[in-house]
Design a protein around this motif. Structure first.
Motif, PDB file in Angstrom:
ATOM      1  N   GLN A  13      58.843  -0.237  61.696  1.00 19.56           N
ATOM      2  CA  GLN A  13      59.588   0.801  62.218  1.00 19.56           C
ATOM      3  C   GLN A  13      60.449   1.606  61.483  1.00 19.56           C
ATOM      4  OE1 GLN A  13      58.604   2.109  65.497  1.00 19.56           O
ATOM      5  NE2 GLN A  13      60.024   3.785  64.767  1.00 19.56           N
ATOM      6  N   SER A  14      61.338   1.059  60.610  1.00 15.03           N
ATOM      7  CA  SER A  14      62.120   1.705  59.920  1.00 15.03           C
ATOM      8  C   SER A  14      61.689   2.502  58.728  1.00 15.03           C
ATOM      9  CB  SER A  14      63.301   0.874  59.341  1.00 15.03           C
ATOM     10  OG  SER A  14      62.748  -0.255  58.407  1.00 15.03           O
ATOM     11  N   LEU A  15      60.439   1.548  58.131  1.00 14.22           N
ATOM     12  CA  LEU A  15      59.605   2.578  57.120  1.00 14.22           C
ATOM     13  C   LEU A  15      59.117   3.654  57.613  1.00 14.22           C
ATOM     14  CD1 LEU A  15      58.714   2.669  54.306  1.00 14.22           C
ATOM     15  CD2 LEU A  15      56.772   1.190  54.914  1.00 14.22           C
ATOM     16  N   LYS A  16      58.556   3.837  58.966  1.00 14.72           N
ATOM     17  CA  LYS A  16      58.040   4.876  59.591  1.00 14.72           C
ATOM     18  C   LYS A  16      59.020   6.068  59.819  1.00 14.72           C
ATOM     19  CE  LYS A  16      55.690   6.321  63.830  1.00 14.72           C
ATOM     20  NZ  LYS A  16      55.216   6.029  65.383  1.00 14.72           N
ATOM     21  N   ASN A  17      60.170   5.653  59.995  1.00 12.43           N
ATOM     22  CA  ASN A  17      61.190   6.684  60.273  1.00 12.43           C
ATOM     23  C   ASN A  17      61.665   7.278  59.065  1.00 12.43           C
ATOM     24  OD1 ASN A  17      61.378   6.092  62.770  1.00 12.43           O
ATOM     25  ND2 ASN A  17      62.991   4.647  63.068  1.00 12.43           N
ATOM     26  N   LYS A  18      61.569   6.436  57.887  1.00 12.60           N
ATOM     27  CA  LYS A  18      62.015   6.671  56.505  1.00 12.60           C
ATOM     28  C   LYS A  18      60.879   7.539  56.046  1.00 12.60           C
ATOM     29  CE  LYS A  18      64.654   6.283  52.960  1.00 12.60           C
ATOM     30  NZ  LYS A  18      66.190   6.417  52.823  1.00 12.60           N
ATOM     31  N   LYS A  19      59.760   7.495  56.255  1.00 10.64           N
ATOM     32  CA  LYS A  19      58.551   8.279  55.661  1.00 10.64           C
ATOM     33  C   LYS A  19      58.655   9.503  56.464  1.00 10.64           C
ATOM     34  CE  LYS A  19      55.372   5.014  53.915  1.00 10.64           C
ATOM     35  NZ  LYS A  19      53.756   4.474  53.863  1.00 10.64           N
ATOM     36  N   GLN A  20      58.944   9.622  57.940  1.00  9.29           N
ATOM     37  CA  GLN A  20      59.193  10.984  58.660  1.00  9.29           C
ATOM     38  C   GLN A  20      60.022  11.973  57.955  1.00  9.29           C
ATOM     39  OE1 GLN A  20      59.294   9.661  62.609  1.00  9.29           O
ATOM     40  NE2 GLN A  20      57.215   9.588  62.854  1.00  9.29           N
ATOM     41  N   ALA A  21      61.366  11.143  57.533  1.00  8.31           N
ATOM     42  CA  ALA A  21      62.138  11.822  57.150  1.00  8.31           C
ATOM     43  C   ALA A  21      62.019  12.271  55.563  1.00  8.31           C
ATOM     44  CB  ALA A  21      63.539  11.119  57.047  1.00  8.31           C
ATOM     45  N   MET A  22      61.336  11.632  55.047  1.00  8.44           N
ATOM     46  CA  MET A  22      60.700  11.990  53.624  1.00  8.44           C
ATOM     47  C   MET A  22      59.960  13.265  53.418  1.00  8.44           C
ATOM     48  SD  MET A  22      58.406   9.951  50.772  1.00  8.44           S
ATOM     49  CE  MET A  22      56.942  10.141  51.795  1.00  8.44           C
ATOM     50  N   GLU A  23      58.770  13.241  54.711  1.00  5.25           N
ATOM     51  CA  GLU A  23      57.925  14.211  54.912  1.00  5.25           C
ATOM     52  C   GLU A  23      58.629  15.629  55.100  1.00  5.25           C
ATOM     53  OE1 GLU A  23      55.320  12.895  57.649  1.00  5.25           O
ATOM     54  OE2 GLU A  23      54.040  11.506  56.412  1.00  5.25           O
ATOM     55  N   SER A  24      59.670  15.277  55.960  1.00  2.00           N
ATOM     56  CA  SER A  24      60.368  16.604  56.517  1.00  2.00           C
ATOM     57  C   SER A  24      61.327  17.214  55.178  1.00  2.00           C
ATOM     58  CB  SER A  24      61.389  16.180  57.545  1.00  2.00           C
ATOM     59  OG  SER A  24      62.149  17.388  57.803  1.00  2.00           O
ATOM     60  N   THR A  25      61.713  16.322  54.513  1.00  2.00           N
ATOM     61  CA  THR A  25      62.452  16.731  53.295  1.00  2.00           C
ATOM     62  C   THR A  25      61.510  17.298  52.240  1.00  2.00           C
ATOM     63  OG1 THR A  25      64.302  14.709  53.760  1.00  2.00           O
ATOM     64  CG2 THR A  25      64.179  15.936  51.390  1.00  2.00           C
ATOM     65  N   VAL A  26      60.524  16.729  52.133  1.00  2.00           N
ATOM     66  CA  VAL A  26      59.632  17.113  51.028  1.00  2.00           C
ATOM     67  C   VAL A  26      59.158  18.493  51.518  1.00  2.00           C
ATOM     68  CG1 VAL A  26      57.238  17.178  50.000  1.00  2.00           C
ATOM     69  CG2 VAL A  26      58.789  15.032  50.089  1.00  2.00           C
ATOM     70  N   ALA A  27      58.766  18.732  52.791  1.00  2.00           N
ATOM     71  CA  ALA A  27      58.237  20.031  53.099  1.00  2.00           C
ATOM     72  C   ALA A  27      59.275  21.077  52.939  1.00  2.00           C
ATOM     73  CB  ALA A  27      57.907  19.885  54.599  1.00  2.00           C
ATOM     74  N   ASP A  28      60.657  20.682  53.281  1.00  2.26           N
ATOM     75  CA  ASP A  28      61.731  21.810  53.061  1.00  2.26           C
ATOM     76  C   ASP A  28      61.811  22.196  51.697  1.00  2.26           C
ATOM     77  OD1 ASP A  28      62.466  21.897  55.692  1.00  2.26           O
ATOM     78  OD2 ASP A  28      63.981  20.651  55.688  1.00  2.26           O
ATOM     79  N   TYR A  29      61.731  21.420  50.692  1.00  2.05           N
ATOM     80  CA  TYR A  29      61.858  21.592  49.411  1.00  2.05           C
ATOM     81  C   TYR A  29      60.490  22.196  48.664  1.00  2.05           C
ATOM     82  CZ  TYR A  29      66.390  19.052  48.535  1.00  2.05           C
ATOM     83  OH  TYR A  29      67.733  18.891  48.279  1.00  2.05           O
ATOM     84  N   LYS A  30      59.486  22.021  49.286  1.00  7.51           N
ATOM     85  CA  LYS A  30      58.339  22.945  49.064  1.00  7.51           C
ATOM     86  C   LYS A  30      58.792  24.256  49.364  1.00  7.51           C
ATOM     87  CE  LYS A  30      54.898  19.357  48.471  1.00  7.51           C
ATOM     88  NZ  LYS A  30      53.353  18.746  49.191  1.00  7.51           N
ATOM     89  N   LYS A  31      59.238  24.525  50.345  1.00  7.01           N
ATOM     90  CA  LYS A  31      59.445  26.070  50.722  1.00  7.01           C
ATOM     91  C   LYS A  31      60.476  26.532  49.628  1.00  7.01           C
ATOM     92  CE  LYS A  31      59.006  25.405  55.867  1.00  7.01           C
ATOM     93  NZ  LYS A  31      59.817  25.274  57.025  1.00  7.01           N
ATOM     94  N   VAL A  32      61.351  25.674  49.086  1.00 11.22           N
ATOM     95  CA  VAL A  32      62.250  26.296  48.249  1.00 11.22           C
ATOM     96  C   VAL A  32      61.522  26.716  47.067  1.00 11.22           C
ATOM     97  CG1 VAL A  32      64.127  25.964  46.779  1.00 11.22           C
ATOM     98  CG2 VAL A  32      64.145  24.888  49.172  1.00 11.22           C
ATOM     99  N   LEU A  33      60.435  25.633  46.478  1.00  8.18           N
ATOM    100  CA  LEU A  33      59.719  25.809  45.335  1.00  8.18           C
ATOM    101  C   LEU A  33      58.626  27.205  45.460  1.00  8.18           C
ATOM    102  CD1 LEU A  33      58.562  22.305  44.653  1.00  8.18           C
ATOM    103  CD2 LEU A  33      60.119  23.723  43.603  1.00  8.18           C
ATOM    104  N   ASP A  34      58.506  27.667  46.714  1.00  9.27           N
ATOM    105  CA  ASP A  34      57.587  28.596  47.034  1.00  9.27           C
ATOM    106  C   ASP A  34      58.217  29.899  46.600  1.00  9.27           C
ATOM    107  OD1 ASP A  34      55.582  27.318  48.003  1.00  9.27           O
ATOM    108  OD2 ASP A  34      55.912  27.373  50.013  1.00  9.27           O
TER     109      ASP A  34
END
Length: 965
Positions: A838-859
């Motif tokens: 469960q905690s890994l699932k939450n961590k990965k969701q937070a990771m995906e959100s963070t990665v998406a936000d930084y990819k917007k920066v890269l754009d």
């Protein structure tokens, strides 16, 4: 000598014969026809050239006697026949020699005839004997017998070399008997024999046979073929008619005349074009029209003759012969006394061949010289005719004022006639610029153009008559003075009518220049002073003040002296002009003289008073201009204070518009000197006396400066808010609102600053960048206030902006980066606890959100944020890998289970660590592009920990030897 008669020898004989009957027959149809060489004129046949051998000369009688003896002594039939033939030829030669030696003697050829007749009794099919007999009979005057002998050749020896002449003579005889079809057959047969000496005359007679048979189409084709032959139409080198030999030229002229008759029968000039070959018109096609046109003229069919020449001109307008053909048409119309048609024809000639025509442009100097001989008289004749007609129509229009329709029609036609005359005058001048009549006709051109309302062109023509001819020739035309004055009037008319300001100004310049030149050229003319003063006034209207002063001073010194009204006008011009050139003392002197003679009710009184006030104002203004050049603040203070005193003194003579401007400028200078209390007092005074003045709203900006100078930013901000809410200029409202926000921020009033920035973002979407800057300020202010919710709202607004300019993209990247940092912080705070799933699932969701936000920066592709985003993305994967390894282990595991659990964790963490290494290495690659900021350095640091063997190496320095250099 033994006579030999081989077949090929026939072709060396001349093959012409002329009978008395044939000549008599042809006299009626072609008096100039040359039948060519006849049998009677046949030269003695010659043997081919033999080697030059000196032989004794033998006289004909002795030679004949020798052959007669040989005949008597010889019994061989074949030899005797050859001797008899030689005796016949020698007798013929003797008689011909006798005729040549005695032209007036009537020589009888009976013996020769008898010899040939005797020989033919045994050889009736011998074409040579028949031909010689025909010749002998012809010379003996027996025309019928000669033709009978030739008939024998035609019937018995169609391959005979004498067949062409035989057919020709038979055709002549048939023509003489008016048996035209039979004659046509014989002449056609002659032509079928090919290139014989009789071919050309046979073609001529063939044409006449067809013509006499009323077959004009065929006859014309035949005669044209003959003309083609005579003039070398099918040859590379043509033969002009005038270069033909006399006989050929006579034949060609006769052919042209009969062609003219045929064309007339076939319908006239229009039919000529139907005979054009496929390759194009014949080189002599003009001769066909000329022949028909001249025939019409000789027959007194003048209109038909002229129309024939004009038809050629219409069909071949660019031909070299066209102008002379046109001239011939005019001559014929004049010959026929058709004046109403002569003028249009002359007018058409000018249109077709004048200097403005396409023909003229393509013509050489010789052609142009020929054209000028006709253009010169006709241009002037037609121009004067149209001018006189235009004047008559203008009078008719004036006299028919009570008949609007008649008057309008006459006026319209008058204008058209004036334009026509002007065009012709202009063409004459353009064609003959050096002609002695050029000045006179140029003046008439100007008159015509003026009457037609073409004032611009009229002005140029008048100007040329007034001055340019004198400059070019040294002789002043008689019309020069009137032309000069007319040019002034024309320029004035154009100036007043012109609606385009630039063009109106241009024409005023021309009027001024022309007026001054007129007054200078003819100062004794009674119109000269008025023209000079008018020019001075116009110069002043053009703001050409130095020139105005010069013109007015020249008028002031005029002789005879100006009158009172002119004197006042001169002083007014001088006062205004001196004022405009900053010579204020001189202006004041002129205004004083003016005011001394003015009543307060004079329309110019207030204007003069304002000028006096302006003189004081301008003195201050000059001081301030000098002050602007002074860089030493201490040096400009004193003169500025002097200028302020002058400006405030202006209002002592009345609260006028000038006084208001002066006080406004005084306020400006007080602000400049930072005399804040005095500036505030004058500002309040101005608002009291001039609440509706156009400058009053702009005092708010000065008030802002004053309050800022007095260290009252909030008061300054309040002034700016008043402008932002009430100024009529949208740009003033916008800029004032932004400045007010800044002033409130400076004053420490964060609430009002936020309100002002928020108001700005709502009201002023444009310019878009400024709106974004306001949002950025709100982000900063909310950050200082600790209001993270509001700050995030504006960050999201900034990150989503669509402004393509670099600053807009920068702010968007900044905002997105800030939001991504928050996502990263959230991701970093999450720990992996049991249950791990469960905690890994939450961590990965937070990771995906963070990665998406930084990819917007890269754009956004902005280096400052790209390296940070890359670093953070790498750290996200590294953090996840580390968190997995640092996660809580399940309780109760034995060592083996714990080891296996550890292995599973490593397998889960390894890909994330590899991804982190990949992203960090991509980030450090930016050093190749010159990027080496803290985030790149941080990636190096992370890689030292992740891959110490590769990235954690001690630096070494190698020494370079100078010996290589």
């Amino acid at each position: 000598m033994k006579s030999v008669r081989p077949r090929h020898r026939y072709k060396q004989l001349a093959l012409a014969v002329c009978t008395a009957a044939s000549l008599a027959t042809l006299a009626g149809c072609a008096s100039q026809f040359d039948p060519g060489t006849t049998l009677a004129r046949l030269p003695v046949s010659k043997l081919p050239e033999e080697p030059s051998i000196e032989l004794p000369q033998v006289e004909l009688p002795a030679l004949i006697d020798s052959y007669e003896k040989a005949l008597a002594a010889n019994s061989d039939p074949k030899t005797r026949r050859q001797i008899q033939l030689r005796l016949a030829d020698l007798e013929m030669e003797r008689l011909e020699q006798l005729q040549a030696d005695n032209p007036a003697m009537a020589v009888a050829y009976g013996n020769a005839v008898r010899h040939y007749e005797e020989l033919l009794q045994t050889s009736a099919d011998d074409d040579y004997l028949s031909y010689r007999l025909a010749r002998a009979r012809a010379l003996d005057g027996n025309t019928g017998g000669s033709l009978q002998a030739l008939e024998t050749i035609v019937e018995t020896a169609p391959e005979s070399p004498f067949i062409a002449e035989a057919l020709f003579r038979r055709g002549e005889a048939a023509f003489g008997r008016k048996q035209y079809r039979a004659a046509e057959q014989d002449f056609a047969a002659v032509l079928a024999e090919g290139d014989t000496p009789f071919a050309r005359n046979a073609r001529y007679m063939l044409g006449w046979s067809q013509f006499k048979d009323a077959r004009y189409q065929d006859a014309s084709e035949t005669f044209l073929t003959l003309m083609d032959d005579l003039l070398g139409e099918t040859q590379p080198q043509k033969r002009p008619l005038e270069q033909l030999q006399q006989g050929e030229r006579r034949l060609a002229n006769d052919t042209l005349r009969v062609l003219a008759l045929g064309f007339n029968y076939l319908g006239g000039a229009e039919v000529i074009a139907t005979f054009k070959p496929e390759t194009g018109p014949r080189s002599y096609h003009h001769l066909l029209y000329q022949g028909l046109g001249d025939w019409y003229a000789e027959s007194e069919r003048y209109r038909d003759g002229a129309q024939t020449f004009l038809t050629f001109v219409e069909r071949y307008p660019q031909s070299r012969e066209a102008p002379e053909m046109h001239v011939r048409a005019v001559d014929i119309l004049q010959q026929g006394n058709f004046p109403s048609e002569v003028l249009p024809a002359k007018r058409e000639f000018i249109t077709r061949y004048g200097i403005r025509s396409q023909y003229w442009q393509a013509a050489d100097d010789a052609q142009r010289g020929q054209l000028k001989t006709h253009l010169k008289p006709w241009l002037e004749e037609l121009a004067r005719f149209d001018h006189a007609r235009a004047q008559a129509l203008a009078k008719e229009a004036a006299s028919a004022a009570k008949q609007p329709r008649v008057a309008d029609k006459a006026l319209r036609e008058s204008g058209e006639a004036f334009l026509a005359a002007a065009s012709l005058y202009g063409e004459f001048i353009e064609t003959f610029p050096q002609d002695e009549k050029a000045p006179e006709l140029t003046f008439l051109l100007a008159e015509s153009l003026s009457e037609a309302g073409q004032y611009v062109l009229a002005f140029k023509a008048y100007h040329r008559v007034a001055w340019e001819f004198a400059e070019e020739t040294g002789t002043v035309p008689p019309q020069a003075t009137e032309a000069g004055y007319a040019a002034i009037l024309i320029a004035d008319q154009v100036h007043k009518r012109e609606k385009n300001p630039e063009q109106a100004s241009l024409w005023l310049d021309r009027k001024i220049e022309t007026g001054l030149r007129f007054a200078d050229t003819w100062p004794q003319d009674n119109r000269a002073l008025a023209v000079q003063l008018d020019a001075a006034h116009n110069l002043f209207e053009q703001y050409r003040h130095q020139e105005t002063i010069a013109a007015a001073e020249k008028a002031a010194a005029w002789q005879p002296a100006p009158n009172a009204a002119q004197r006042r006008s001169i002083l007014l011009l001088l006062g205004h002009s001196y004022f405009e050139v900053d010579d204020f003392p001189a202006a004041e002197n002129a205004y004083t003289q003016l005011l001394s003679g003015m009543a307060s009710t004079d329309p110019e009184y207030l204007n003069t008073r304002d000028r006096l006030q302006s003189s004081i104002y301008k003195q201050a203004e000059l001081i301030l201009k000098e002050v602007e050049l002074t860089s030493d603040s201490l040096a400009f203070a004193a003169p500025t204070e002097e200028a302020i005193a002058l400006l405030l003194r202006v209002r002592q003579s009345g609260r006028s518009a000038i006084a208001a401007t002066a006080q406004y400028d005084a306020i400006t200078q007080l602000v400049r000197l930072q005399h804040w209390p005095e500036a505030q007092a004058e500002l309040a005074d101005f608002r009291q006396y001039y609440p509706d003045h156009k400058l009053t709203p702009t005092l708010a900006a000065k008030a802002v400066a004053i309050y800022q100078g007095m260290d009252m930013p909030e008061a300054a901000a309040d002034e700016l808010m008043a402008l932002a809410n009430h100024d009529s200029d949208p740009e003033v409202r916008r800029s004032s609102l932004y400045l007010a926000a800044e002033q409130y921020e400076q004053a420490g009033n964060t609430a009002k600053a936020v309100d002002a920035y928020r108001q700005y973002t709502r009201q002023w979407r444009e310019p878009a960048l400024q709106n974004l800057e306001a949002q950025y300020q709100l982000v900063s202010l909310y950050a200082k206030a600790g209001n993270h919710n509001e700050r995030n709202l504006w960050l999201k607004s900034l990150s989503g902006n669509k402004v393509s300019e670099p600053r807009g993209r920068y702010l968007a990247a900044f905002a997105q980066s800030e939001l991504a940092e928050q996502s990263y912080a959230h991701f970093e705070r999450l720990t992996l606890t049991l249950p791990l799933k469960q905690s890994l699932k939450n961590k990965k969701q937070a990771m995906e959100s963070t990665v998406a936000d930084y990819k917007k920066v890269l754009d956004f592709g902005i280096a400052e944020f790209t390296t940070a985003a890359n670093f953070r993305l790498a750290e996200v994967y590294r953090q996840l890998s580390r968190d997995l390894m640092d996660s809580q282990r399940p309780n109760g595991l034995n060592p083996l289970e714990l080891e296996q659990y550890e292995i599973l964790l490593e397998e889960q963490a390894f890909p994330f660590e590899e991804k982190a290494i990949e992203l960090h290495e991509a980030n450090i690659q930016r050093t190749a592009d010159g990027v080496y900021d803290k985030w790149v350095k941080s990636s190096f640091s992370s890689l030292e920990n992740l891959l110490p063997a590769r990235y954690r190496k001690p630096e070494s320095t190698e020494e370079w030897s100078d010996e290589a250099y």
